[in-house]
Design a protein around this motif. Structure first.
Motif, short mmCIF file in Angstrom:
data_model
loop_
_atom_site.label_atom_id
_atom_site.label_comp_id
_atom_site.label_asym_id
_atom_site.label_seq_id
_atom_site.Cartn_x
_atom_site.Cartn_y
_atom_site.Cartn_z
N CYS A 24 0.74 -1.24 0.07
CA CYS A 24 0.11 0.15 -0.02
C CYS A 24 0.73 1.37 -0.22
CB CYS A 24 -1.07 0.12 1.23
SG CYS A 24 -2.00 -1.43 1.05
N LEU A 25 1.88 1.25 0.68
CA LEU A 25 2.83 2.34 0.72
C LEU A 25 3.49 2.66 -0.64
CD1 LEU A 25 4.51 2.01 4.49
CD2 LEU A 25 2.72 3.69 3.74
N PHE A 26 3.81 1.39 -1.19
CA PHE A 26 4.34 1.39 -2.45
C PHE A 26 3.47 2.21 -3.65
CE2 PHE A 26 4.71 -0.47 -6.67
CZ PHE A 26 6.04 0.01 -7.14
N ILE A 27 2.18 1.71 -3.63
CA ILE A 27 0.98 2.25 -4.28
C ILE A 27 1.19 3.88 -4.23
CG2 ILE A 27 -1.17 2.40 -4.74
CD1 ILE A 27 -1.56 -0.80 -4.02
N GLN A 28 1.10 4.30 -2.85
CA GLN A 28 1.03 5.88 -2.71
C GLN A 28 2.28 6.31 -3.23
OE1 GLN A 28 0.63 5.86 1.66
NE2 GLN A 28 -1.78 5.60 1.50
N ARG A 29 3.27 5.82 -3.13
CA ARG A 29 4.34 6.33 -3.54
C ARG A 29 4.58 6.36 -5.05
NH1 ARG A 29 9.61 7.81 -1.67
NH2 ARG A 29 11.34 7.56 -3.12
N SER A 30 4.11 5.32 -5.43
CA SER A 30 4.43 5.51 -7.01
C SER A 30 3.62 6.38 -7.94
CB SER A 30 3.91 3.88 -7.53
OG SER A 30 2.40 3.72 -7.53
N VAL A 31 2.54 6.68 -7.21
CA VAL A 31 1.51 8.17 -7.99
C VAL A 31 2.13 9.47 -7.12
CG1 VAL A 31 0.05 6.42 -8.36
CG2 VAL A 31 -0.58 7.74 -6.26
N GLY A 32 3.01 9.43 -6.32
CA GLY A 32 3.22 10.51 -5.77
C GLY A 32 1.81 11.11 -4.78
N ALA A 33 1.31 10.31 -4.13
CA ALA A 33 0.26 10.80 -3.34
C ALA A 33 0.46 11.99 -2.24
CB ALA A 33 -0.67 9.55 -2.73
N ALA A 34 1.57 11.55 -1.65
CA ALA A 34 2.01 12.20 -0.32
C ALA A 34 2.22 13.83 -0.68
CB ALA A 34 3.02 11.79 0.16
N ASP A 35 2.60 14.14 -1.87
CA ASP A 35 3.14 15.34 -2.55
C ASP A 35 1.90 16.02 -3.48
OD1 ASP A 35 5.77 15.20 -1.56
OD2 ASP A 35 6.44 14.15 -3.28
N ALA A 36 1.04 15.23 -3.62
CA ALA A 36 -0.16 15.94 -4.49
C ALA A 36 -1.23 16.71 -3.62
CB ALA A 36 -0.83 14.72 -5.08
N ALA A 37 -1.74 17.50 -3.98
CA ALA A 37 -2.99 18.24 -3.27
C ALA A 37 -4.02 17.51 -3.15
CB ALA A 37 -3.50 19.39 -4.28
#
Length: 545
Positions: A24-37
């Protein structure tokens, strides 16, 4: 020695849970979720800001009345609805933010944990019928579903309510095997948490009674532990429901979304549409196999079927809820579990018990390899977060500390959420929503009515009720509401009282720019001796410099 042995037995299961979490953390990182609005859904910034508000209340040492604290917070950061939504998500996320700091990455960890938790519970249910390998494959398949990946990368409550509902079903099975007080209390806690995360999880509270009736376990109904189970649920849920009952219909439209008969088919078919076509066919075959082998039905099959029926049934009778896929994660996970049970029964019948011991894991692995990589690969990264750069410019300018700021009218929530991350003195600014200040509409965006009939009326209003800054955002080819059009005309007028002091352009030309305007009237009426506004500051993307 017994405790050590029990822990050792749990190590493989804990390893599976950790593997799911890392995926799940890889999925978030792969799309740049933490840096997105906060663009995933209109409710996403509300859930984040509500969590930050709870975190700040906890950090204050629980100072004062929580209701008054929330009122004061909303007067400055007006984009959350704790009370309309139950509190569990905000309490858990607020505690997490208190320990690990305020940021989108930290909040997304709750989403990742909830998704991984659902996959782990699915693993536990499938393992009983088809073995550990098949259980792992089922969990991986669930996490690879496009909808699950999307909402894993968003700060939303749907995965968490799904986790608690599935946990209630798993704990119910433990209680039915051993009706002790600890098992009853654990089941009740999961049922209560599901309801207090979102009311769409309230069906979990009905699972114990429904399962006992369908399975003919009437002796359980007379046990004191069964009464304790429901007493704990009532003690958790009823005080909150009664306290917030006046909010139950705030802003909701009165009309129902179609007749009940017309709603049944979408709610029954939509859980299957979460699956890619090939997987949907496999799931249907497994369900048919399970229906044709009633001899293998047991308590777990009945409880999982009730989980599906409860999830779909409660949504079906809700008057204003559509068959959105994010509501149906539990239903789709239930279908996967039932299908794997059907395939296990089919393989055992066709290949025999011994051959089925290796045939079922092999089939599950083939299915997983065929589905999961294709689902995980090729997801595009989320757009660049220009809001972060605009807000950073404001919070790093001491002259703008504590100012009254009108946020972008088309993206009010994402802007306020970014202030909640970057403002180190929350709530240090008074953020104003044009959609509330200049217009009226209901919770769902309907019945819109502007307070003004012209740009001039808006200018007159702001002369009497001044604000210091406007964070502006304009999307081309998007029709504007009346108050948005008047704001644009006010900012672009030749005699405008607003001075553009910063502009932010994306490296992607298709992305609209963001701008900051400062009020000349506020400067003229100010008693300080600050210099006149500086020339326009154009902030390009680092790669353009």
């Amino acid at each position: 020695m017994k405790q050590i042995t029990s822990f050792q037995k749990a190590i493989p299961s804990l390893g599976v849970a950790l593997g799911f979490l890392l995926l799940c953390l890889f999925i978030q990182r792969s799309v740049g979720a933490a840096d997105a609005a906060f663009f995933a859904y209109p409710d996403e910034p509300s859930h984040f800001i509500g969590s930050v508000m709870v975190r700040d209340y906890l950090a204050s040492g629980l100072s004062g009345n929580p209701y008054r604290f929330a009122q004061n917070y909303y007067s400055r950061y007006p984009f959350f609805a704790v009370g309309y939504w139950p509190p569990m998500f905000y309490i858990l996320t607020g505690l997490w933010l208190l320990v690990f700091g305020v940021g989108k990455f930290q909040a997304l960890f709750i989403s990742a944990g909830a998704a991984a938790g659902m996959a782990w519970l699915l693993f536990s249910l499938v393992r009983k019928r088809a073995g550990s390998i098949a259980g792992c494959c089922a969990g991986l398949i669930f996490l690879s579903l496009t909808e699950v990946q999307y909402w894993t990368s968003a700060v939303m409550v749907d995965l968490l309510v799904g986790f608690f509902a599935m946990a209630a079903a798993v704990r119910l099975l433990s209680y039915m095997d051993r009706p002790s007080y600890p098992n009853a209390i654990l089941c009740a806690l999961c049922c209560g948490c599901a309801t207090l995360t979102k009311y769409s999880g309230a069906y979990a509270c009905l699972l114990p009674l429904a399962a006992c009736i369908l399975l003919g376990r009437f002796s359980l109904l007379r046990k004191p532990s069964f009464l304790v189970l429901h007493a704990v649920i009532a003690g958790m849920v009823l005080p909150w429901v009664l306290w917030t009952s006046k909010l139950s219909e705030v802003g909701l439209p009165k009309e129902q979304r179609g007749a009940m008969v017309s709603r049944i088919l979408p709610f029954l078919t939509e859980p299957f549409r979460l699956f890619p076509l090939a997987l949907a066919v496999v799931v249907i075959i497994g369900l048919l196999a399970l229906l044709l082998t009633p001899r293998v039905w047991g308590a777990d099959i009945v409880v999982i079927a009730l989980l599906f029926a409860g999830c779909v049934g409660l949504l079906l009778v809700s008057p204003v809820v559509g068959a959105e896929r994010r509501y149906l994660f539990v239903a789709s996970a239930s279908l996967l579990a039932l299908s794997f049970a059907g395939w296990a029964a089919l393989v055992e019948r066709l290949a025999g018990l011994r051959a089925g011991a290796w045939a079922m894991p092999a089939l599950a692995a083939i299915l997983m390899v065929s589905i999961v990589p294709a689902q995980l690969l090729g997801r595009p990264r989320l757009p660049e977060n220009l809001i972060r750069r605009a807000v950073k410019t404001i919070v790093e300018n001491p002259a703008w500390a504590g100012k009254r700021i009108l946020v972008a009218p088309d993206l009010e929530g994402p802007v306020i959420a970014e202030f909640a991350i970057q403002d180190r003195h929350r709530p240090g600014y008074t953020l104003l929503r044009p959609g509330k200040l200049f217009a009226d509409r209901d919770w769902m965006g309907g019945h819109y009515q502007s307070h003004f009939q012209s740009e001039g009326e808006m200018v007159d209003y702001l002369r009497q009720n001044p604000v210091d800054l406007i964070v502006w955002h304009r999307q081309a080819q998007v029709p504007l509401l009346a108050h948005q059009r008047f704001m644009e005309e006010m900012l672009e007028a030749s005699d405008s009282s607003w001075h553009r002091v910063a502009s932010f352009n994306s490296i992607d030309a298709s992305q609209p720019s963001w701008e900051i305007y400062e009020s000349l009237l506020t400067l003229q009426n100010s008693e300080d001796t600050r210099p006149k506004p500086a020339p326009l500051l154009r902030l390009q993307h680092p790669q353009e410099q």
